[in-house]
Design a protein around this motif. Sequence first.
Motif, short mmCIF file in Angstrom:
data_model
loop_
_atom_site.label_atom_id
_atom_site.label_comp_id
_atom_site.label_asym_id
_atom_site.label_seq_id
_atom_site.Cartn_x
_atom_site.Cartn_y
_atom_site.Cartn_z
N ILE A 261 0.86 -1.18 0.00
CA ILE A 261 0.00 0.00 0.00
C ILE A 261 0.89 1.22 0.00
O ILE A 261 1.81 1.34 0.83
N GLU A 262 0.65 2.11 -0.91
CA GLU A 262 1.49 3.30 -1.04
C GLU A 262 1.49 4.10 0.25
O GLU A 262 0.44 4.38 0.84
N GLY A 263 2.68 4.44 0.72
CA GLY A 263 2.83 5.26 1.92
C GLY A 263 2.81 4.49 3.21
O GLY A 263 2.91 5.08 4.29
N VAL A 264 2.67 3.18 3.14
CA VAL A 264 2.63 2.36 4.36
C VAL A 264 3.74 1.32 4.26
O VAL A 264 3.92 0.68 3.22
N ASP A 265 4.49 1.13 5.37
CA ASP A 265 5.62 0.20 5.32
C ASP A 265 5.13 -1.23 5.16
O ASP A 265 4.01 -1.61 5.56
N ALA A 266 5.97 -2.04 4.57
CA ALA A 266 5.61 -3.41 4.21
C ALA A 266 5.24 -4.24 5.44
O ALA A 266 4.36 -5.11 5.37
N GLN A 267 5.89 -4.01 6.59
CA GLN A 267 5.61 -4.80 7.79
C GLN A 267 4.19 -4.58 8.29
O GLN A 267 3.51 -5.52 8.70
N THR A 268 3.72 -3.32 8.25
CA THR A 268 2.36 -3.02 8.70
C THR A 268 1.34 -3.65 7.77
O THR A 268 0.33 -4.21 8.22
N VAL A 269 1.60 -3.58 6.46
CA VAL A 269 0.69 -4.20 5.49
C VAL A 269 0.64 -5.71 5.71
O VAL A 269 -0.44 -6.32 5.70
N ALA A 270 1.80 -6.31 5.91
CA ALA A 270 1.86 -7.76 6.13
C ALA A 270 1.12 -8.14 7.41
O ALA A 270 0.42 -9.16 7.46
N ALA A 271 1.26 -7.32 8.46
CA ALA A 271 0.56 -7.60 9.72
C ALA A 271 -0.94 -7.51 9.53
O ALA A 271 -1.70 -8.31 10.10
N PHE A 272 -1.38 -6.56 8.73
CA PHE A 272 -2.80 -6.41 8.45
C PHE A 272 -3.35 -7.62 7.73
O PHE A 272 -4.39 -8.19 8.11
N CYS A 273 -2.67 -8.05 6.67
CA CYS A 273 -3.13 -9.20 5.90
C CYS A 273 -3.11 -10.48 6.74
O CYS A 273 -4.00 -11.33 6.64
N ALA A 274 -2.09 -10.61 7.62
CA ALA A 274 -2.02 -11.79 8.48
C ALA A 274 -3.16 -11.79 9.50
O ALA A 274 -3.74 -12.84 9.80
N ALA A 275 -3.48 -10.62 10.04
CA ALA A 275 -4.58 -10.52 10.99
C ALA A 275 -5.90 -10.94 10.35
O ALA A 275 -6.71 -11.63 10.97
N LEU A 276 -6.11 -10.53 9.10
CA LEU A 276 -7.32 -10.92 8.38
C LEU A 276 -7.34 -12.43 8.13
O LEU A 276 -8.36 -13.09 8.34
N ALA A 277 -6.22 -12.96 7.68
CA ALA A 277 -6.15 -14.38 7.34
C ALA A 277 -6.34 -15.27 8.56
O ALA A 277 -6.91 -16.36 8.47
N ASP A 278 -5.87 -14.81 9.73
CA ASP A 278 -5.93 -15.62 10.95
C ASP A 278 -7.20 -15.38 11.75
O ASP A 278 -7.42 -16.05 12.77
N PHE A 279 -8.04 -14.45 11.35
CA PHE A 279 -9.24 -14.12 12.12
C PHE A 279 -10.18 -15.32 12.18
O PHE A 279 -10.50 -15.93 11.15
#
Length: 442
Positions: A261-279
Motif C-alpha cells: 500500500i502506497e505510503g505504508v511500510d511493508a511490515q504493517t501491510v503484512a501484519a494487516f493481511c495476516a490478521a485478516l487471514a488468521d481471524f
Amino acid sequence: GTPVANVDQQDLVRITPYEGRDDAYLLDGEAREFEILVQKFKLDQSDDAEVVEEEWKITEFGPVLGSAFDAHIDEGEMFALMWPGLKPLNPDSAIITGLWDLAKSENVQDATRAAEKITAPPVSMTLAFDDGSVAFRLTGDLPVRASDEPSWLPRDGTSSTAAWQGRLPPEYKPQLDTPARGYVVAANQRMIADDGPAADVVGWNGMRPYRAMRITERIESLITGDAKAAPDDIWAIQQDIESVEARRMAPLLAAHCPAEIEGVDAQTVAAFCAALADFDNTFDKDDTGAVAYQWLERQFREEVLAAHFDRDLARRMKEEHFAWVAIHEATLRAAEGGEPALLDDTNTDGYDGTAEFVRRASAVVVEKLRDDLGPTADRWRWGNIHKLSFRGALEAVPLVGPFLFATAPKEEAGCSECVRAEFDNTFPDGELNGDITNGAVL
C-alpha cells in the motif's frame, strides 16, 4: 421476547399551501384550513417558571413537521407525518391494558387478542406457554395505503388518497404457531419475502439475517435426536460472539489483501493481511483480527457505493440494511465466478471486482490502524476499541456530570452482527473519531 420490529408504520405527506393563504392547504382541489394545536411546556415547578409555547399545524393526515426538522427539509417544502402512534387505526387500541392482558394470557389465543390492542410501536413478539406451544406475533397497527405511490417516498398531500384506508387485518400479519422444528427465532431479521403484497404493507427493510442464522445454528446443535436445550444452554447462546457475517465475508476479503500500500511500510501491510487471514470470526476482547476485519468490511461497503454514488451519500448508505446485504450477496456471487455490476466502477476500464474495492478500502483502513492504534497487530485488540459505558441524561451537567452519571468504559466482547449484539461506534461514517467507546444511555 419483544424486540421492536422493523415495520413501515409511518408516512410523510407533502403538503401544498393554498395559494394566497397561510392558514390553509390544498386538498382535493379545495382550501382546507389547518387546525392549530398549542402545546405549553413549563420548564420547572416554581410559580414563575419559564413557559415555552409551541404551535403546531395539524392537517387531515397528521401534524406538520416543525422547525426542528428544517435542516432536513428543502426551503419552502412542508410535510405532515402519518403515524398510528399519533392517531390509532384500531378503535380498540389500549397499549397499557394490552400489556396487562398479555401478562395474564394462558394460551396463544389470549396472547393474540392482547397483542392486537398494542398500537405502537410494532413489536416482534415471541410467545411460549407451559403446554409446550410457541408462537410468533407482530403487534402494532400496519396501515393499508389508499394509493399505489411508493411507500418509501413522501405521498402527494393534494389528494385525500394519500391517507390510509385502515389497518391490515390481524390474520394477514406475519405470524407463526408452534412450527415443526419446535422453536422460534426472532432477532430483528426480515420477516417477509422481498416480493409479494406483504412487502408493500409491512415494509421491505429489516436487520441483517446473521444473528438469527447463528442462533438457529446453536439451537440445532443442541436439539439433535431427543436432546433438549436447558436454560444454561440458552444463556450461552445469548453470549455467543461468533459472527456468521465474518465467517462468510472475512475469507473473501482476506483473499484479496494487497501485498503493498502506497505510503505504508511493508511490515504493517503484512501484519494487516495476516490478521485478516488468521481471524477466527469471534469478537473476543483479545482478538487482533476483529478490528482489521470490521474496519475493512465497513470501508469496503463504502468504496463499493462510492463507485456509484457521491461519497457523502455512500457513507450514509453503507449502514442501510438493504445496501449492506446487497453488497455481501454481490461479493459471494463474485467468489463463485460471477461479475455483479455492483462490484464494478464504470469510471474505470475493465471489470473491477472484489479485489479492486478491497485494495481501495485497505489503503484507508491500514493507514487508520497505523495512525490511531499503532503499526503492530498487538495494538489492534478488539477490546481496545470495543468498550461499553452507561451514561445517564444528567451526564451533560458541567463538571460533575461525567463523574456522577456515567460509568468508566469497560472492554466488552461481541459485535453488532453477533448474537451478543452491541451498538457499534468504532468506525462511524467512514471516520475513526476520538470517542471509540460504545455508549448505552440509561
